[in-house]
Scaffold this motif. Structure first.
Motif, short mmCIF file in Angstrom:
data_model
loop_
_atom_site.label_atom_id
_atom_site.label_comp_id
_atom_site.label_asym_id
_atom_site.label_seq_id
_atom_site.Cartn_x
_atom_site.Cartn_y
_atom_site.Cartn_z
N ASN A 316 51.57 17.05 68.85
CA ASN A 316 52.80 16.55 68.25
C ASN A 316 52.48 15.41 67.28
O ASN A 316 52.92 15.41 66.13
N ALA A 317 51.68 14.47 67.73
CA ALA A 317 51.33 13.31 66.89
C ALA A 317 50.54 13.75 65.66
O ALA A 317 50.72 13.21 64.56
N HIS A 318 49.67 14.76 65.82
CA HIS A 318 48.90 15.25 64.67
C HIS A 318 49.83 15.82 63.61
O HIS A 318 49.58 15.67 62.40
N GLY A 319 50.90 16.49 64.05
CA GLY A 319 51.83 17.06 63.08
C GLY A 319 52.43 15.99 62.18
O GLY A 319 52.62 16.20 60.98
N HIS A 320 52.69 14.86 62.75
CA HIS A 320 53.31 13.77 61.97
C HIS A 320 52.28 12.91 61.24
O HIS A 320 52.50 12.49 60.10
N TYR A 321 51.15 12.60 61.89
CA TYR A 321 50.26 11.56 61.37
C TYR A 321 48.80 12.01 61.24
O TYR A 321 47.93 11.18 60.97
N GLY A 322 48.55 13.28 61.47
CA GLY A 322 47.19 13.77 61.35
C GLY A 322 46.31 13.40 62.54
O GLY A 322 46.76 12.82 63.52
N ASP A 323 45.04 13.75 62.40
CA ASP A 323 44.09 13.53 63.50
C ASP A 323 43.45 12.14 63.37
O ASP A 323 43.69 11.44 62.39
N PRO A 324 42.60 11.76 64.32
CA PRO A 324 42.04 10.39 64.28
C PRO A 324 41.08 10.15 63.12
O PRO A 324 40.71 9.00 62.86
N PHE A 325 40.68 11.22 62.40
CA PHE A 325 39.68 11.05 61.33
C PHE A 325 40.31 11.06 59.94
O PHE A 325 39.61 11.16 58.94
#
Ligand SMILES: [Ca+2]
Ligand SMILES: [Ca+2]
Ligand SMILES: [Ca+2]
Ligand SMILES: [Ca+2]
Ligand SMILES: [Zn+2]
Length: 343
Positions: A316-325
């Motif tokens: 869910n968070a990746h959809g909004h803000y991408g991955d940690p890299f």
């Protein structure tokens, strides 16, 4: 004796769209009385005549879900609104629909009708658009959020969709009472945000200043106050609501400073950490997900069966803000993960 389970409501001020999204949060399952359930069920059935064709079953299920979650009556007008919302969502998939935790006796066909529209995945509301650090780009772009702890005495206003009246922040004295000093409790919150930053494209910066402007309606400003302001006051005391959190672009978190749930500090204060992590999930635009099987942070009932964001919450968070890299949207900016071995 039945173990008490508590719910974590997500809340936002303002508009009809959002307030509909918020229905279905709150309270303890074991706090429901048969009499109240009966009342609400009658109310749900009375609403059917006013509900758009095709939405009756879902509205009825919603009514029973709310009874199961909250033990509260559901007005016929409210149910009709929810059904209409569902109908609109069927026609226009971009519109968010109410969050659901179906009662155990909900017919399969009703759940299927809902699932066909919602899809077997996480749910989102809008991402952050403006923070103390500036504009935030678009879907999948990383962001920076600052967080601060308002002084005790700061006004926590009533906001639309929340049943609690305006009050005064007592978070610091409450935490100091439990942990002795800020030197002990603040690192717990630092850790919650650090974990979210490890799994998604969000950077967190502690903002040491907080000017005590009222929460929820005072945007983050560097050097003045955080984007995310963590506070507390007595909400409904033991059981029921543990905390609530406004969605972007507010993100402020309000704990129930009168709830002994948090007195259990076992497993490095896992209760406090998971509630804070869940509430902040709302603060980055995540909505509840079901079923309640204690494998997802954004399930609406607090759990200590895991620690922090889980797979669904992270996607869910990746959809909004991408991955940690992030940024890494092109081959040229991709992160080298090194050699991969299959064993
Ligand atoms: Ca990206
Ligand atoms: Ca409570
Ligand atoms: Ca805020
Ligand atoms: Ca990426
Ligand atoms: Zn929640």
């Amino acid at each position: 004796m039945m173990k008490s389970k508590r719910c974590l409501p997500a809340i936002i001020a303002g508009c009809l769209v959002v307030s509909l999204v918020l229905i279905g949060l709150i309270a303890s399952f074991d706090g429901m009385s048969g009499a109240r359930a009966g009342d609400a069920q009658a109310s749900a059935q009375a609403a059917v005549a006013e509900i758009p064709a095709g939405g009756e079953a879902v509205a009825s299920a919603l009514g029973r879900m709310i009874v199961a979650d909250t033990g509260r009556r559901v007005g016929t007008e409210r149910l009709a609104e929810m059904a209409e919302r569902f109908q609109q969502r069927c026609e226009r998939p971009a519109i968010p629909i109410p969050q659901l935790c179906f009662a155990p006796d909900t017919p399969d066909e009703v759940i299927s009708q809902y699932a066909a529209t919602a899809g077997p995945r996480f749910f989102q509301i809008d991402r952050w658009s403006l923070t103390a650090s500036g504009v935030t780009g678009g879907a999948g772009d990383p962001i920076t959020l600052t967080y601060s702890f308002p002084p005790d005495g700061t006004t926590i206003p009533a906001i639309s969709g929340v049943s609690f009246p305006s009050g005064i922040n007592s978070f610091r004295s409450w935490m100091n009472g439990l942990y002795g000093s800020e030197l002990v409790w603040r690192p717990i919150f630092d850790g919650v945000f650090a974990r979210w930053s490890q799994v998604a494209g969000i950077s967190y910066v502690y903002e040491p200043s907080d000017d005590g402007a009222q929460t929820n309606f005072s945007p983050g400003i560097l050097g003045v106050r955080g984007d995310l302001r963590i506070c507390g006051k007595v909400l409904d005391g033991n059981s029921g609501v543990l905390a609530y959190n406004n969605f972007p672009d507010d993100g402020d978190m309000v704990f129930d400073a009168g709830d002994s749930f948090f007195n259990d500090m076992s497993n490095s204060s896992l209760r406090l950490r998971n509630v804070a992590a869940h509430e902040h999930g709302h603060g980055i635009g995540e909505l509840h997900v079901c079923p309640l099987d204690e494998i997802k942070l954004m399930e609406p009932i607090a759990s200590v069966a895991f620690d922090g964001p889980q797979h669904d919450d992270i996607r869910n968070a990746h959809g909004h803000y991408g991955d940690p890299f992030e940024p890494d949207n092109t081959p040229g900016t991709a992160t080298d993960l090194g050699g991969l071995a299959i064993s």
